[in-house]
Design a protein around this motif. Structure first.
Motif, PDB file in Angstrom:
ATOM      1  N   VAL A  56      17.880  64.182  85.406  1.00 44.18           N
ATOM      2  CA  VAL A  56      18.408  63.790  84.101  1.00 44.18           C
ATOM      3  C   VAL A  56      19.939  63.754  84.217  1.00 44.18           C
ATOM      4  CG1 VAL A  56      18.645  64.406  81.668  1.00 44.18           C
ATOM      5  CG2 VAL A  56      16.490  64.842  82.854  1.00 44.18           C
ATOM      6  N   ASN A  57      20.521  62.631  83.893  1.00 48.80           N
ATOM      7  CA  ASN A  57      21.979  62.537  83.909  1.00 48.80           C
ATOM      8  C   ASN A  57      22.513  62.532  82.490  1.00 48.80           C
ATOM      9  OD1 ASN A  57      21.997  62.440  86.673  1.00 48.80           O
ATOM     10  ND2 ASN A  57      22.327  60.239  86.804  1.00 48.80           N
ATOM     11  N   SER A  86      15.903  59.639  84.892  1.00 53.59           N
ATOM     12  CA  SER A  86      15.443  58.756  85.950  1.00 53.59           C
ATOM     13  C   SER A  86      14.088  58.156  85.542  1.00 53.59           C
ATOM     14  CB  SER A  86      15.284  59.598  87.220  1.00 53.59           C
ATOM     15  OG  SER A  86      14.753  58.857  88.260  1.00 53.59           O
ATOM     16  N   VAL A  87      13.979  56.848  85.605  1.00 53.05           N
ATOM     17  CA  VAL A  87      12.695  56.201  85.321  1.00 53.05           C
ATOM     18  C   VAL A  87      12.333  55.296  86.491  1.00 53.05           C
ATOM     19  CG1 VAL A  87      12.944  56.310  82.817  1.00 53.05           C
ATOM     20  CG2 VAL A  87      13.717  54.275  84.033  1.00 53.05           C
TER      21      VAL A  87
ATOM     22  N   LEU B 179      23.136  58.620  92.268  1.00 46.61           N
ATOM     23  CA  LEU B 179      22.836  58.580  90.837  1.00 46.61           C
ATOM     24  C   LEU B 179      21.766  59.604  90.475  1.00 46.61           C
ATOM     25  CD1 LEU B 179      23.110  57.150  88.044  1.00 46.61           C
ATOM     26  CD2 LEU B 179      21.391  55.514  88.849  1.00 46.61           C
ATOM     27  N   PHE B 180      20.655  59.564  91.193  1.00 39.70           N
ATOM     28  CA  PHE B 180      19.549  60.492  90.957  1.00 39.70           C
ATOM     29  C   PHE B 180      19.170  61.166  92.286  1.00 39.70           C
ATOM     30  CE2 PHE B 180      18.705  57.313  87.504  1.00 39.70           C
ATOM     31  CZ  PHE B 180      18.885  58.172  86.422  1.00 39.70           C
ATOM     32  N   ILE B 243      28.686  55.001  87.928  1.00 38.59           N
ATOM     33  CA  ILE B 243      27.979  55.717  88.993  1.00 38.59           C
ATOM     34  C   ILE B 243      29.014  56.020  90.070  1.00 38.59           C
ATOM     35  CG2 ILE B 243      26.092  55.698  90.638  1.00 38.59           C
ATOM     36  CD1 ILE B 243      24.848  53.386  89.106  1.00 38.59           C
ATOM     37  N   ARG B 244      29.193  57.295  90.342  1.00 35.73           N
ATOM     38  CA  ARG B 244      30.191  57.656  91.346  1.00 35.73           C
ATOM     39  C   ARG B 244      29.531  57.914  92.701  1.00 35.73           C
ATOM     40  NH1 ARG B 244      34.677  61.662  89.283  1.00 35.73           N
ATOM     41  NH2 ARG B 244      35.034  60.884  87.175  1.00 35.73           N
ATOM     42  N   TRP B 245      30.242  57.541  93.737  1.00 34.35           N
ATOM     43  CA  TRP B 245      29.808  57.873  95.090  1.00 34.35           C
ATOM     44  C   TRP B 245      29.868  59.386  95.258  1.00 34.35           C
ATOM     45  CZ3 TRP B 245      33.194  59.522  99.331  1.00 34.35           C
ATOM     46  CH2 TRP B 245      32.526  59.627 100.550  1.00 34.35           C
TER      47      TRP B 245
END
Lengths: 90, 289
Positions: A56-57, A86-87, B179-180, B243-245
């Protein structure tokens, strides 16, 4: 007061609203305020230790809080917080 | 580079609206015809992606999917028709796309994308578009494209929400893991089979993916690199976040710990040799299926 944007998957747990006002001086405080009103959100957002789940962000004004102090990141009046899980559907 | 683009008479007519379009022109159309794109999945996202890329004249268009057309797919998967129910999706897709544009090469890969075949399969294409429906394939596609140095056009959907971005290879540009870093553990998120999906949603997100693929190929505009586009169909709003590296990323960070493909089912918490049940697979949100 800040505005929290709730993704559709979490709306049933947040009273059905896409935008929810909340208060707090940090991202963590804001989420705590939200969870106090909508307890069903806790497990969706935080792990057992109270940390933000890894899938989750949370973004404050478009910036990922993970890079800005996480839950301790300060938030100010009028800022918008987006919860982005996240999906994987396709 | 200075050589004039060569087209057949039919191509000049078929692609006329691109050729007269500033920014694309004959040069851009030639680039499209000389390019190759692999679309992972022929489902909700893969349908508009493949149809728009075929229509645009991407010279070689690959589709990888192992599934068969099911009646429940037709609410959103516009590549397939009622008469296709029961057919392999790639067969149905190749027929539909060939009818749309017989002047390009369309390749159906009727197989499961795995760590064993991903490098060969993805390695044969310039750009990869991820229209898959589960986390193991999403992490596999990310890692393989990072290792191969190929652009990955990402799209994913759930219920009324969509996400799209472009992961470019190269130093200090983010990947999916930035990102995730981790997928949701099985059982923590309701499945799309349970939760449903708004039928038009993949049409919008897939069209964005097709847009980004064409921009990457032709070099025009500003692709969604380092930006995640979030679409909310209920409020009809698009939001973009950064979105960061991640320098600590195990795949694209400064000191990568993952340098070859891994067991993605295990990474996503699916037991070895276990075929995910619908509920478990649903954690990965089986929309496209």
């Amino acid at each position: 007061m800040v505005t929290v944007r709730i993704p559709s998957a979490l709306r049933p747990a947040a009273g059905g609203e896409g935008r929810v006002p909340a208060s707090g001086g940090t991202v963590g405080d804001v989420l705590d305020d939200l969870i106090a009103r909508f307890p069903g959100l806790r497990g969706r957002l935080l792990d057992d230790e109270g940390r933000l789940r890894r899938f989750v962000n949370v973004f404050v004004d478009g910036e990922d809080v993970r890079h800005e102090g996480g839950l301790a990141r300060p938030v100010g009046e009028g800022q918008e917080i987006s919860i982005v899980p996240s999906v994987a559907g396709g | 580079m200075s050589e004039a683009p060569r087209f057949t008479e039919e191509e000049v007519v078929r692609y006329a609206r691109h050729i007269i379009l500033p920014m694309i022109g004959g040069k851009g159309q030639r680039r499209l015809l000389d390019s190759s794109v692999l679309c992972i999945g022929a489902g909700g996202l893969g349908s508009p992606v493949a149809m728009y890329l075929a229509a645009a004249g991407v010279g070689k268009l690959g589709i990888v999917d192992f599934d068969r057309v099911d009646l429940t797919n037709l609410q959103r998967q516009i590549l397939h028709t009622t008469a296709d129910v029961g057919r392999p999706k790639v067969e149905s897709a190749v027929d539909r796309l060939s009818a749309l544009n017989p002047g390009i090469e369309i390749v159906g890969h009727d197989t499961v994308l795995t760590s064993a075949n991903a490098m060969d399969l993805l390695g044969g294409y310039d750009v990869i578009v991820d229209g898959s429906d589960n986390f193991p394939v999403r992490y596999l596609a990310n890692d393989a494209t990072q290792m191969l140095g190929k652009p990955l056009v990402h799209g994913s959907i759930y219920q009324f929400d969509g996400q799209a971005t472009v992961f470019m290879p190269g130093p200090e540009t983010p990947c999916y893991r930035c990102l995730f870093p981790h997928p949701p553990p099985p059982g923590t998120v309701p499945s799309c089979a349970e939760g449903g999906v708004f039928g038009v949603l993949p049409g919008i997100v897939g069209s964005i993916q097709a847009t980004e693929a064409i921009k990457v190929i032709t070099g025009i505009g500003n692709p969604l690199v380092g930006r995640l586009l979030i679409f909310d169909a209920l409020d009809m709003e698009f939001t973009t976040v950064k979105i960061r590296w991640d320098a600590e990323c195990p795949v694209c960070g400064k000191e990568p710990s993952i340098t070859e493909l891994i067991d993605y089912d295990a990474f996503c918490g699916i037991a070895p040799g276990q075929v995910p049940t619908e509920a478990e697979h649903g954690v990965a949100t089986t929309v496209g299926d």
